[in-house]
Scaffold this active site. Structure first.
Site, PDB file in Angstrom:
ATOM      1  N   ASP A  11     -24.282  40.869  12.652  1.00  0.00           N
ATOM      2  CA  ASP A  11     -25.584  40.014  12.440  1.00  0.00           C
ATOM      3  C   ASP A  11     -26.445  40.290  11.207  1.00  0.00           C
ATOM      4  O   ASP A  11     -26.567  41.417  11.101  1.00  0.00           O
ATOM      5  CB  ASP A  11     -26.613  40.162  13.924  1.00  0.00           C
ATOM      6  CG  ASP A  11     -27.629  39.026  14.004  1.00  0.00           C
ATOM      7  OD1 ASP A  11     -27.616  38.289  12.959  1.00  0.00           O
ATOM      8  OD2 ASP A  11     -28.370  39.053  14.800  1.00  0.00           O
ATOM      9  N   TRP A  61     -32.847  43.249  18.260  1.00  0.00           N
ATOM     10  CA  TRP A  61     -33.410  41.916  18.356  1.00  0.00           C
ATOM     11  C   TRP A  61     -33.532  41.462  19.858  1.00  0.00           C
ATOM     12  O   TRP A  61     -32.264  41.280  20.358  1.00  0.00           O
ATOM     13  CB  TRP A  61     -33.003  40.917  17.363  1.00  0.00           C
ATOM     14  CG  TRP A  61     -33.291  39.422  17.412  1.00  0.00           C
ATOM     15  CD1 TRP A  61     -34.668  39.020  17.176  1.00  0.00           C
ATOM     16  CD2 TRP A  61     -32.372  38.421  17.265  1.00  0.00           C
ATOM     17  NE1 TRP A  61     -34.604  37.721  17.268  1.00  0.00           N
ATOM     18  CE2 TRP A  61     -33.501  37.424  17.217  1.00  0.00           C
ATOM     19  CE3 TRP A  61     -31.174  38.185  17.401  1.00  0.00           C
ATOM     20  CZ2 TRP A  61     -33.102  35.823  17.249  1.00  0.00           C
ATOM     21  CZ3 TRP A  61     -30.709  36.923  17.516  1.00  0.00           C
ATOM     22  CH2 TRP A  61     -31.661  35.771  17.482  1.00  0.00           C
ATOM     23  N   LYS A 118     -34.930  34.211   6.207  1.00  0.00           N
ATOM     24  CA  LYS A 118     -35.761  35.382   5.465  1.00  0.00           C
ATOM     25  C   LYS A 118     -35.534  35.076   4.003  1.00  0.00           C
ATOM     26  O   LYS A 118     -36.405  35.028   3.067  1.00  0.00           O
ATOM     27  CB  LYS A 118     -35.226  36.460   5.850  1.00  0.00           C
ATOM     28  CG  LYS A 118     -36.227  37.212   6.970  1.00  0.00           C
ATOM     29  CD  LYS A 118     -36.179  36.336   8.370  1.00  0.00           C
ATOM     30  CE  LYS A 118     -36.729  36.824   9.716  1.00  0.00           C
ATOM     31  NZ  LYS A 118     -36.393  36.360  10.892  1.00  0.00           N
TER      32      LYS A 118
END
Length: 479
Positions: free
Chosen positions: A290, A209, A326
């Protein structure tokens, strides 16, 4: 008739003309005086002294007027004069380009946000239900939360990722502090680590990311990468990964994706996670997980938390950045948590105090709305069960789009092996398309994806998946 001063709207020009006019008048007066018959050295009378004094005063007055009318001195250089205009974030620039595209058949596979089969944002039914309860609650107010957030939310969040039977939970050597989604959790975690492990190097997967580099770099760390993606196999470069773990300086910080690796969608197997954990423990590295997709990746909260729970059971101290963008669809509410596992209960208390200090200095208090929604769901068995069903709806639709993509590519006899699309998991897929192919697919077919070939599977649906496969087939053959 007395001479008139020139008229002008320009202050600087007027001042200049005034000085010239004054000097001219003075010189004409002096010429006239010299033309008169005067002794070589006339005695200075009181009248001549008065004239000289008047002339000096007039000159000083003219100088004062000229300075007043002169343009102001240029301002000192702005402190912003050297500030560079940076380009837009690539993901949001891609979304802006797609939004500006007027083609009715465009396909947006850029930004990582869930869409339903109609291509529209989906508010989870359980979220809508809780929102209605919150709005009708007469006791609801808008007072500040505590600096570490809504405790019913953070406690439930930590237990969800660690597991209710986790040794860290049983021994009360864990904590959760509310953050501004997963991004804020990573940043605050990085800031604390820089205070306590300032000389350590942070290792981030290649690829990862994009924000990871900025966050840890801005926190002050030296950032390096470990190879993660094997382009030849379109899978995990496990040998290269392990080699970096072994050769990195002891006590380094390794940022790990708990599940649904972004951008590749490639996760280590359970055996590979065990191998990774063994080397990390041997070298004394610190694992920073993460976790943006728990429950969203596979549809199972426990399955998506497997790696984190294994590390805790193996005795690691660690950080976990949790996001509820999400898996709850709360993208704009910025709801997240930094969960920490320590070696003792007192250490957990100490770490909480440090994270509160960082929160206070950056956001003061976290926002309440998203945390209240998540807390209501995580702490109510009925709502929790409904949420799990919502998770399965999202996860299974994405899994279906993976299968449909491969099916269409197979029917088209597209060159290459495309089974990696179904073996990957989560929001994203690393297609393997080249930069040149991505450029053509954007320009010719109006399909928007990042330059490295990453696509958001959520952007595909039954109405566009075949067109997408046909576009991929064309660029593979021709670009």
């Amino acid at each position: 008739m007395a001479a008139q001063a020139p008229k002008t709207d320009d202050r600087s020009s007027f001042a200049q003309l005034l000085r010239s006019w004054t000097r001219g008048s003075f010189m004409r007066s002096q010429s006239a005086n010299r033309a008169m018959s005067q002794p070589a050295n006339p005695p200075k009378t009181s009248q001549s002294l008065d004239i000289q004094k008047t002339s000096t005063m007039a000159t000083e007055r003219v100088q004062a007027i000229s300075q007043h009318l002169a343009p102001a001195a240029p301002a000192s250089a702005s402190i912003f004069a050297q500030v560079e205009n940076l380009p837009l974030d690539p993901i949001f620039a891609l979304s802006a380009a797609c939004a500006a595209d007027t083609d009715p058949n465009k396909i947006n596979l850029g930004i990582g946000a869930y869409r339903d089969n109609e291509g529209k944002p989906w508010i989870l039914p359980v979220v809508r239900k809780v929102e209605q309860k919150l709005v009708s609650d007469p006791t609801l107010n808008h007072e500040y939360l505590a600096i570490d957030g809504l405790r019913t939310f953070t406690d439930a969040s930590a237990k969800m990722i660690l597991g209710a039977d986790s040794p860290a939970v049983k021994e009360n050597r864990y904590l959760g502090v509310q953050q501004i989604s997963g991004t804020g959790a990573v940043r605050v975690g990085a800031d604390l680590l820089f205070k306590i492990k300032k000389g350590a190097t942070v290792y981030i997967s290649d690829p990862t990311w994009g924000n990871h580099f900025q966050i840890f770099g801005d926190a002050g760390f030296t950032v390096k990468t470990y190879k993660y993606w094997d382009a030849a196999t379109r899978g995990l470069a496990i040998d290269e990964f392990i080699n970096v773990l072994k050769t990195a300086a002891s006590g380094s910080i390794f940022v790990l994706h708990a599940c649904a690796h972004n951008p590749t969608g490639v996760d280590p197997t359970h055996d590979q996670w065990k191998e990774i954990a063994a080397v990390i423990k041997q070298k004394g590295h610190f694992p920073f997980f993460d976790c943006a997709y728990q429950g969203f990746a596979s549809g199972s909260l426990a399955q998506d938390a497997w790696a984190v729970r294994y590390f805790v059971e193996a005795g690691f101290e660690l950080f976990i950045a949790q996001s509820y963008s999400k898996n709850f669809g709360l993208y704009s509410e910025r709801c997240g948590c930094l969960t920490v596992v320590t070696s003792s209960e007192q250490q957990a208390i100490n770490v909480r105090s440090q994270l509160c200090r960082l929160n206070r200095a950056s956001i003061s208090n976290p926002p309440a709305y998203g945390a209240r929604i998540v807390s209501a769901v995580l702490n109510d068995p009925v709502l929790f069960a409904e949420w799990e069903e919502n998770l399965r709806t999202m996860a299974h639709r994405i899994i279906k789009m993976r299968s449909e993509t491969v099916r269409h590519l197979t029917d088209l006899k597209t060159p290459g092996n495309w089974t990696h699309i179904t073996s990957q998991i989560g929001m994203f897929s690393y297609t393997g398309l080249t930069v040149a192919q991505v450029k053509v697919i954007k320009e010719k077919f109006h399909v928007y994806m990042t330059d490295n070939g990453r696509i958001s599977m959520a952007g595909l649906n039954e109405g566009n998946v075949k067109r997408f496969a046909e576009a991929v087939d064309w660029v593979v053959r021709n670009a």
